[in-house]
Enzyme design. Structure first.
Site, PDB file in Angstrom:
ATOM      1  N   GLU A  44       0.842  -1.209   0.000  1.00  0.00           N
ATOM      2  CA  GLU A  44       0.000   0.000   0.000  1.00  0.00           C
ATOM      3  C   GLU A  44       0.869   1.247   0.000  1.00  0.00           C
ATOM      4  O   GLU A  44       1.852   1.324   0.758  1.00  0.00           O
ATOM      5  CB  GLU A  44      -0.891  -0.034   1.245  1.00  0.00           C
ATOM      6  N   HIS A  45       0.474   2.204  -0.833  1.00  0.00           N
ATOM      7  CA  HIS A  45       1.218   3.455  -0.995  1.00  0.00           C
ATOM      8  C   HIS A  45       2.650   3.181  -1.460  1.00  0.00           C
ATOM      9  O   HIS A  45       3.589   3.876  -1.071  1.00  0.00           O
ATOM     10  CB  HIS A  45       1.190   4.286   0.297  1.00  0.00           C
ATOM     11  N   ASP A  47       2.869   2.239  -4.964  1.00  0.00           N
ATOM     12  CA  ASP A  47       2.836   2.294  -6.441  1.00  0.00           C
ATOM     13  C   ASP A  47       3.404   3.596  -6.988  1.00  0.00           C
ATOM     14  O   ASP A  47       3.942   3.611  -8.089  1.00  0.00           O
ATOM     15  CB  ASP A  47       1.437   1.981  -7.007  1.00  0.00           C
ATOM     16  N   ALA A 147     -15.580   3.481  -1.442  1.00  0.00           N
ATOM     17  CA  ALA A 147     -15.227   2.503  -0.410  1.00  0.00           C
ATOM     18  C   ALA A 147     -13.766   2.074  -0.494  1.00  0.00           C
ATOM     19  O   ALA A 147     -13.353   1.122   0.157  1.00  0.00           O
ATOM     20  CB  ALA A 147     -16.135   1.276  -0.538  1.00  0.00           C
ATOM     21  N   LEU A 149     -12.424   0.784  -3.059  1.00  0.00           N
ATOM     22  CA  LEU A 149     -12.364  -0.454  -3.844  1.00  0.00           C
ATOM     23  C   LEU A 149     -12.251  -0.141  -5.338  1.00  0.00           C
ATOM     24  O   LEU A 149     -12.578  -0.951  -6.188  1.00  0.00           O
ATOM     25  CB  LEU A 149     -13.596  -1.323  -3.551  1.00  0.00           C
ATOM     26  N   SER A 151     -13.771   2.166  -7.372  1.00  0.00           N
ATOM     27  CA  SER A 151     -14.951   2.352  -8.223  1.00  0.00           C
ATOM     28  C   SER A 151     -14.636   3.306  -9.381  1.00  0.00           C
ATOM     29  O   SER A 151     -15.152   3.135 -10.475  1.00  0.00           O
ATOM     30  CB  SER A 151     -16.133   2.862  -7.398  1.00  0.00           C
ATOM     31  N   ASP A 203      -4.617   0.671  -9.351  1.00  0.00           N
ATOM     32  CA  ASP A 203      -6.033   0.330  -9.516  1.00  0.00           C
ATOM     33  C   ASP A 203      -6.360  -0.009 -10.974  1.00  0.00           C
ATOM     34  O   ASP A 203      -7.076  -0.971 -11.260  1.00  0.00           O
ATOM     35  CB  ASP A 203      -6.914   1.496  -9.051  1.00  0.00           C
ATOM     36  N   TYR A 255      -3.517  12.538   0.380  1.00  0.00           N
ATOM     37  CA  TYR A 255      -2.841  11.577  -0.494  1.00  0.00           C
ATOM     38  C   TYR A 255      -1.680  12.277  -1.222  1.00  0.00           C
ATOM     39  O   TYR A 255      -0.554  11.773  -1.260  1.00  0.00           O
ATOM     40  CB  TYR A 255      -3.857  11.003  -1.488  1.00  0.00           C
TER      41      TYR A 255
HETATM   42  C1  GLA Z   1      -5.283   4.519  -4.009  1.00  0.00           C
HETATM   43  C2  GLA Z   1      -4.590   4.893  -5.301  1.00  0.00           C
HETATM   44  C3  GLA Z   1      -3.551   3.856  -5.693  1.00  0.00           C
HETATM   45  C4  GLA Z   1      -2.621   3.530  -4.534  1.00  0.00           C
HETATM   46  C5  GLA Z   1      -3.415   3.282  -3.249  1.00  0.00           C
HETATM   47  C6  GLA Z   1      -2.526   3.108  -2.058  1.00  0.00           C
HETATM   48  O1  GLA Z   1      -6.037   3.366  -4.205  1.00  0.00           O
HETATM   49  O2  GLA Z   1      -5.527   5.010  -6.335  1.00  0.00           O
HETATM   50  O3  GLA Z   1      -2.827   4.299  -6.808  1.00  0.00           O
HETATM   51  O4  GLA Z   1      -1.673   4.533  -4.344  1.00  0.00           O
HETATM   52  O5  GLA Z   1      -4.335   4.324  -2.985  1.00  0.00           O
HETATM   53  O6  GLA Z   1      -1.768   1.953  -2.176  1.00  0.00           O
END
Ligand code: GLA
Length: 428
Positions: A44-45, A47, A147, A149, A151, A203, A255
């Site tokens: 997570e975080h 990419d 959420a 996920l 979308s 994503d 973010y």
């Molecule tokens: C969101 C962003 C992704 C990624 C995640 C954290 O989903 O769209 O690119 O950075 O946060 O891993």
């Protein structure tokens, strides 16, 4: 008992968008396409730091019915738009965008709201030199909105494969990973430049490049992917997703701030990205203490510690999954996988500071109810958590989380089960 949010079948999703299309736009679409939301197993975080992540596509998808137009106009309607504004019943509003006038977020001519995603995809594909027509599109989705996920990526990717289909781009073949990577890149530009969310690309890769029954090891330093067999059912396990209903927004400063701090820390360390640091640690040419000692700023130190240890956890989880016989996670391997998920959550909560009370409670309540490991998934600041549970006790864990939320006075969470599904494709 807590209900699990069902995923629509092809027939159900197609019937919904065809009906919406006929009602709001008139006539028949050229076809129907669908793209999945995702959960991220770990990574997570990472990419936007040239790192590694390991998402899987959800069975929950966004459906689009799309028809090419002879001009450069997009007419767009979404079943979710009415739902969000409370305008239940009646005819949905049709939005109209001049595709030749699409401008970057924040500038005059910027596209407002959700149409920025489909219009942005058309804009990005046209910018890549593809002959993208104007279009009429109806959108409906069973990916929970807001959420965490993906979308929004699901809308982008469904429109990308639809435009690929009607425009004859030839990039979305089921086995054409290189073509799909190009579509994903266009979707990322749509999100970054037209929708104005500075996200990292995981994503869109998940929605366009995942395979059913697999998690996708994405190396964002070069965009390469490896399909990792992920057969939880074989080991009697399930991945329970808890949508905390705590609002999750990426188009705000938090973010972007995380991303900036990572970039400034990399600059302070004299490397192109934090991936270089993670690789040096893996190679044993430096230590975490040595790296952190070179940073004067405490915020930078904590963010770097998360990113580099998270990349390490992705590698470790891939090793565990690859070594598990028949891809079945049992015994020590299961315990190790659970500990890696737990470690990821702790790092995101403490060092990266992107968790929140609802996510922390979802994770602790799931673990207390017998989950083997649990963590927040996605960008954070709300959104969803995942818990690795025995399939037989998924409902029990969901109930326990729901009770804990009620006791804390939080909104009622929703649940779904993430079975690794396939990527965006035509439907029927
Ligand atoms: C969101 C962003 C992704 C990624 C995640 C954290 O989903 O769209 O690119 O950075 O946060 O891993």
């Amino acid at each position: 008992m807590s209900a699990l949010l069902p995923a629509w079948t092809d027939a159900e999703g197609a019937a919904r968008v065809r009906a919406l299309f006929a009602d709001a736009l008139g006539g028949e679409p050229d076809g129907v396409w669908a793209a999945p939301g995702r959960v991220n197993l770990i990574g997570e975080h990472t990419d936007y730091n040239d790192g590694l992540c390991l998402p899987l596509a959800l069975p929950h998808r966004t459906f689009v019915a799309l028809r090419a137009r002879p001009d450069r106009t997009a007419r767009l309607v979404s079943a979710q738009e009415g739902a969000a504004s409370g305008a239940a019943g009646g005819r949905r509003a049709v939005r109209e965008v001049d595709l030749d006038g699409v401008a970057p977020a924040g500038s005059a001519g910027a596209v407002d709201g959700w149409p920025a995603y489909p219009a942005g995809v058309a804009w990005a594909l046209a910018g890549d030199g593809h002959p993208v027509p104007g279009f009429d599109v109806a959108v409906d989705s069973c990916v929970p909105y807001g959420a965490g996920l993906s979308s929004s990526a699901a809308i982008e990717c469904a429109v990308a494969v639809a435009l690929d289909g009607v425009g004859g781009l030839g990039l979305a073949g089921p086995d054409d990973d290189a073509g799909r990577a190009r579509l994903a890149a266009a979707c990322v530009r749509a999100e970054n430049e037209v929708a104005g969310a500075p996200t990292g690309g995981m994503d869109q890769a998940a929605s366009l490049r995942c395979r059913s029954g697999h998690a996708l090891l994405l190396d964002t330093s070069d965009g390469s992917v490896t399909q990792i067999p992920f057969d939880l059912a074989a080991a009697g396990l399930a991945l329970l997703v808890v949508d905390t209903r705590a609002e999750h927004r990426l188009v705000d400063g938090q973010y972007a701030r995380r991303r900036e701090v990572c970039e400034s820390a990399a600059a302070a360390l004299g490397v192109a990205s934090l991936r270089v640091v993670a690789d040096a640690l893996a190679a044993g040419t430096t230590t975490l203490t040595e790296v952190l000692d070179r940073l004067a700023d405490d915020e930078q130190r904590r963010r770097v510690r998360h990113v580099v240890t998270e990349i390490e956890r992705v590698r470790a989880l891939v090793d565990v999954l690859s070594a598990a016989p028949g891809a079945a996670l049992t015994g020590t391997a299961l315990a190790e996988a659970g500990a890696l998920l737990d470690g990821s959550h702790a790092s995101l909560a403490e060092d990266y500071e992107v968790s929140c009370d609802e996510l922390d409670l979802a994770v602790t309540a799931a673990r207390a109810a017998g989950a083997h490991g649990a963590r927040m998934t996605g960008g954070g600041f709300g959104g969803s958590a995942i818990a690795l549970v025995d399939a037989a006790s998924a409902a029990e864990v969901a109930d326990a989380v729901e009770r804990a939320f009620a006791a804390a006075g939080f909104a009622r969470p929703e649940f779904l089960v993430a079975e690794p599904a396939g990527a965006a494709a035509p439907v029927g």
